[in-house]
Design an enzyme around this catalytic site. Structure first.
Site, PDB file in Angstrom:
ATOM      1  CE  LYS A 153     -20.177  74.125  30.225  1.00  0.00           C
ATOM      2  NZ  LYS A 153     -19.911  72.714  30.562  1.00  0.00           N
TER       3      LYS A 153
ATOM      4  NE  ARG B 132     -16.777  73.708  24.983  1.00  0.00           N
ATOM      5  CZ  ARG B 132     -18.036  73.554  25.384  1.00  0.00           C
ATOM      6  NH1 ARG B 132     -18.893  74.525  25.283  1.00  0.00           N
ATOM      7  NH2 ARG B 132     -18.419  72.415  25.894  1.00  0.00           N
TER       8      ARG B 132
ATOM      9  NE  ARG C  10     -19.098  66.357  25.816  1.00  0.00           N
ATOM     10  CZ  ARG C  10     -20.218  66.067  26.466  1.00  0.00           C
ATOM     11  NH1 ARG C  10     -20.686  64.823  26.476  1.00  0.00           N
ATOM     12  NH2 ARG C  10     -20.885  66.997  27.094  1.00  0.00           N
TER      13      ARG C  10
ATOM     14  NE  ARG D  87     -25.183  66.718  24.788  1.00  0.00           N
ATOM     15  CZ  ARG D  87     -24.651  67.767  25.407  1.00  0.00           C
ATOM     16  NH1 ARG D  87     -25.417  68.558  26.138  1.00  0.00           N
ATOM     17  NH2 ARG D  87     -23.382  68.046  25.302  1.00  0.00           N
TER      18      ARG D  87
ATOM     19  NE  ARG E  56     -26.302  65.399  29.458  1.00  0.00           N
ATOM     20  CZ  ARG E  56     -25.560  66.478  29.210  1.00  0.00           C
ATOM     21  NH1 ARG E  56     -25.794  67.600  29.882  1.00  0.00           N
ATOM     22  NH2 ARG E  56     -24.593  66.439  28.329  1.00  0.00           N
TER      23      ARG E  56
HETATM   24  P1  AP5 Z   1     -25.583  70.039  32.799  1.00  0.00           P
HETATM   25  O1  AP5 Z   1     -26.175  71.188  33.537  1.00  0.00           O
HETATM   26  O2  AP5 Z   1     -26.227  69.647  31.508  1.00  0.00           O
HETATM   27  O3  AP5 Z   1     -24.016  70.265  32.600  1.00  0.00           O
HETATM   28  P2  AP5 Z   1     -23.235  71.073  31.514  1.00  0.00           P
HETATM   29  O4  AP5 Z   1     -21.995  71.583  32.164  1.00  0.00           O
HETATM   30  O5  AP5 Z   1     -24.116  72.081  30.841  1.00  0.00           O
HETATM   31  O6  AP5 Z   1     -22.889  69.856  30.541  1.00  0.00           O
HETATM   32  P3  AP5 Z   1     -22.899  69.747  28.986  1.00  0.00           P
HETATM   33  O7  AP5 Z   1     -22.638  68.303  28.702  1.00  0.00           O
HETATM   34  O8  AP5 Z   1     -24.107  70.329  28.353  1.00  0.00           O
HETATM   35  O9  AP5 Z   1     -21.654  70.631  28.678  1.00  0.00           O
HETATM   36  P4  AP5 Z   1     -20.683  70.617  27.534  1.00  0.00           P
HETATM   37  O10 AP5 Z   1     -19.857  71.791  27.869  1.00  0.00           O
HETATM   38  O11 AP5 Z   1     -19.915  69.385  27.265  1.00  0.00           O
HETATM   39  O12 AP5 Z   1     -21.646  70.672  26.288  1.00  0.00           O
HETATM   40  P5  AP5 Z   1     -22.178  71.838  25.389  1.00  0.00           P
HETATM   41  O13 AP5 Z   1     -23.596  71.560  25.141  1.00  0.00           O
HETATM   42  O14 AP5 Z   1     -21.774  73.193  25.881  1.00  0.00           O
HETATM   43  O15 AP5 Z   1     -25.539  68.801  33.794  1.00  0.00           O
HETATM   44  C1  AP5 Z   1     -25.060  67.521  33.389  1.00  0.00           C
HETATM   45  C2  AP5 Z   1     -25.840  66.405  34.120  1.00  0.00           C
HETATM   46  O16 AP5 Z   1     -25.570  66.496  35.507  1.00  0.00           O
HETATM   47  C3  AP5 Z   1     -27.370  66.517  33.976  1.00  0.00           C
HETATM   48  O17 AP5 Z   1     -27.908  65.227  33.937  1.00  0.00           O
HETATM   49  C4  AP5 Z   1     -27.807  67.265  35.243  1.00  0.00           C
HETATM   50  O18 AP5 Z   1     -29.119  66.947  35.596  1.00  0.00           O
HETATM   51  C5  AP5 Z   1     -26.778  66.770  36.250  1.00  0.00           C
HETATM   52  N1  AP5 Z   1     -26.418  67.773  37.256  1.00  0.00           N
HETATM   53  C6  AP5 Z   1     -26.240  69.118  37.061  1.00  0.00           C
HETATM   54  N2  AP5 Z   1     -25.911  69.740  38.219  1.00  0.00           N
HETATM   55  C7  AP5 Z   1     -25.858  68.746  39.154  1.00  0.00           C
HETATM   56  C8  AP5 Z   1     -25.551  68.736  40.563  1.00  0.00           C
HETATM   57  N3  AP5 Z   1     -25.229  69.879  41.216  1.00  0.00           N
HETATM   58  N4  AP5 Z   1     -25.592  67.552  41.201  1.00  0.00           N
HETATM   59  C9  AP5 Z   1     -25.930  66.387  40.541  1.00  0.00           C
HETATM   60  N5  AP5 Z   1     -26.232  66.333  39.216  1.00  0.00           N
HETATM   61  C10 AP5 Z   1     -26.198  67.499  38.540  1.00  0.00           C
HETATM   62  O19 AP5 Z   1     -21.321  71.607  24.056  1.00  0.00           O
HETATM   63  C11 AP5 Z   1     -21.497  70.442  23.272  1.00  0.00           C
HETATM   64  C12 AP5 Z   1     -20.535  70.471  22.099  1.00  0.00           C
HETATM   65  O20 AP5 Z   1     -20.780  71.640  21.282  1.00  0.00           O
HETATM   66  C13 AP5 Z   1     -19.046  70.584  22.457  1.00  0.00           C
HETATM   67  O21 AP5 Z   1     -18.478  69.337  22.756  1.00  0.00           O
HETATM   68  C14 AP5 Z   1     -18.486  71.212  21.166  1.00  0.00           C
HETATM   69  O22 AP5 Z   1     -18.359  70.259  20.152  1.00  0.00           O
HETATM   70  C15 AP5 Z   1     -19.587  72.190  20.767  1.00  0.00           C
HETATM   71  N6  AP5 Z   1     -19.388  73.538  21.335  1.00  0.00           N
HETATM   72  C16 AP5 Z   1     -20.220  74.205  22.198  1.00  0.00           C
HETATM   73  N7  AP5 Z   1     -19.728  75.414  22.498  1.00  0.00           N
HETATM   74  C17 AP5 Z   1     -18.556  75.528  21.827  1.00  0.00           C
HETATM   75  C18 AP5 Z   1     -17.563  76.535  21.742  1.00  0.00           C
HETATM   76  N8  AP5 Z   1     -17.669  77.697  22.429  1.00  0.00           N
HETATM   77  N9  AP5 Z   1     -16.472  76.301  20.970  1.00  0.00           N
HETATM   78  C19 AP5 Z   1     -16.336  75.170  20.266  1.00  0.00           C
HETATM   79  N10 AP5 Z   1     -17.243  74.169  20.296  1.00  0.00           N
HETATM   80  C20 AP5 Z   1     -18.340  74.341  21.071  1.00  0.00           C
END
Ligand code: AP5
Length: 216
Positions: A14, A89, A172, A161, A128
């Site tokens: 994402k 979410r 997660r 992280r 990562r």
């Molecule tokens: P990346 O692009 O970083 O993936 P992502 O889907 O953004 O992963 P996140 O871990 O950031 O998502 P998340 O939803 O768990 O965390 P968030 O920060 O939103 O890619 C991941 C890896 O894969 C990277 O190394 C990248 O280089 C690689 N990659 C990407 N595309 C690729 C491809 N096509 N091929 C190969 N490799 C690839 O949330 C964190 C925390 O915040 C949550 O757990 C929660 O506690 C809180 N939070 C955030 N939003 C909310 C909400 N709305 N409600 C409640 N809690 C929330």
């Protein structure tokens, strides 16, 4: 004008896609995870509230998240569209977003679900590394930095992280299945849901998302 949501499990890409699409479409990427991590780093009241949930891989309570998005969507740069990355979410968050938009005569245009198998996700996230200074993302096996733990782009220190340890990644993923997966049906019923295979190189995924939202 495009108002879209990127839906997908942790590690689906994402953030990666949100950044590429924001550049291509000229609209901001609004990533709730980034907003929360910045608050934790600043040591703000929001950060103090969010940290324990994030470290455990749990969701931060809906009322906090809805408040963040309500404020963010009022900023000037969000008036011509945006890409929501990590919000909504839960069904409660999606309903609050719909209400917020309806009150100002707007609606979402697209919800794109980036789908990736869970074992690939565990591998992506547990390897990562992120730059403490510029936020660039690396992977110990797939895209390692030239020098161990040093960012190629700015020389900053690379770190893992807190929530990317394998056990937390698995929590997660379970939270996604239980709390976020119901959004698929929610948005399918609105007729704005599309699913994309995210297990291909990032540029291919981006192009397919662009095709899906531009109707080509
Ligand atoms: P990346 O692009 O970083 O993936 P992502 O889907 O953004 O992963 P996140 O871990 O950031 O998502 P998340 O939803 O768990 O965390 P968030 O920060 O939103 O890619 C991941 C890896 O894969 C990277 O190394 C990248 O280089 C690689 N990659 C990407 N595309 C690729 C491809 N096509 N091929 C190969 N490799 C690839 O949330 C964190 C925390 O915040 C949550 O757990 C929660 O506690 C809180 N939070 C955030 N939003 C909310 C909400 N709305 N409600 C409640 N809690 C929330």
């Amino acid at each position: 004008m495009t108002r879209m949501v990127l839906l997908g499990p942790p590690g689906a890409g994402k953030g990666t896609q949100g950044q590429m699409l924001a550049e291509r479409l000229g609209i901001p990427q609004i990533a709730t995870g980034d907003i929360l991590r910045a608050a934790v780093k600043e040591g703000s009241e929001l950060g103090a509230k969010a940290k324990s949930y994030m470290d455990a891989g749990d969701l931060v309570p809906d009322e906090i998240m809805v408040g963040i998005i309500r404020d963010r969507l009022q900023e000037a740069d969000a008036q011509e569209g945006y890409i929501l990355d990590g919000f909504p979410r839960t069904v409660a968050q999606a309903e609050a977003l719909d209400d917020m938009l309806e009150a100002i005569g707007q609606k979402l245009d697209h919800v794109v679900h980036i789908d990736v198998d869970s074992e690939v996700l565990v591998e992506r996230l547990s390897g990562r590394l992120i730059c403490r200074d510029c936020g660039a993302s690396y992977h110990t096996r797939f895209s390692p930095p030239a020098k161990d733990r040093v960012c190629d782009k700015c020389g900053g220190e690379l770190f893992q992280r807190e929530d990317d340890q394998e056990e937390t990644v698995r929590s997660r993923l379970a939270v996604f299945e239980e709390r976020t997966q119901p959004l698929v049906e929610y948005y399918r019923q609105q007729g704005i849901y599309r699913q994309i295979d995210g297990d291909r190189d990032p540029e291919t995924v981006r192009d397919e998302i662009l095709q899906a939202i531009q109707g080509k």
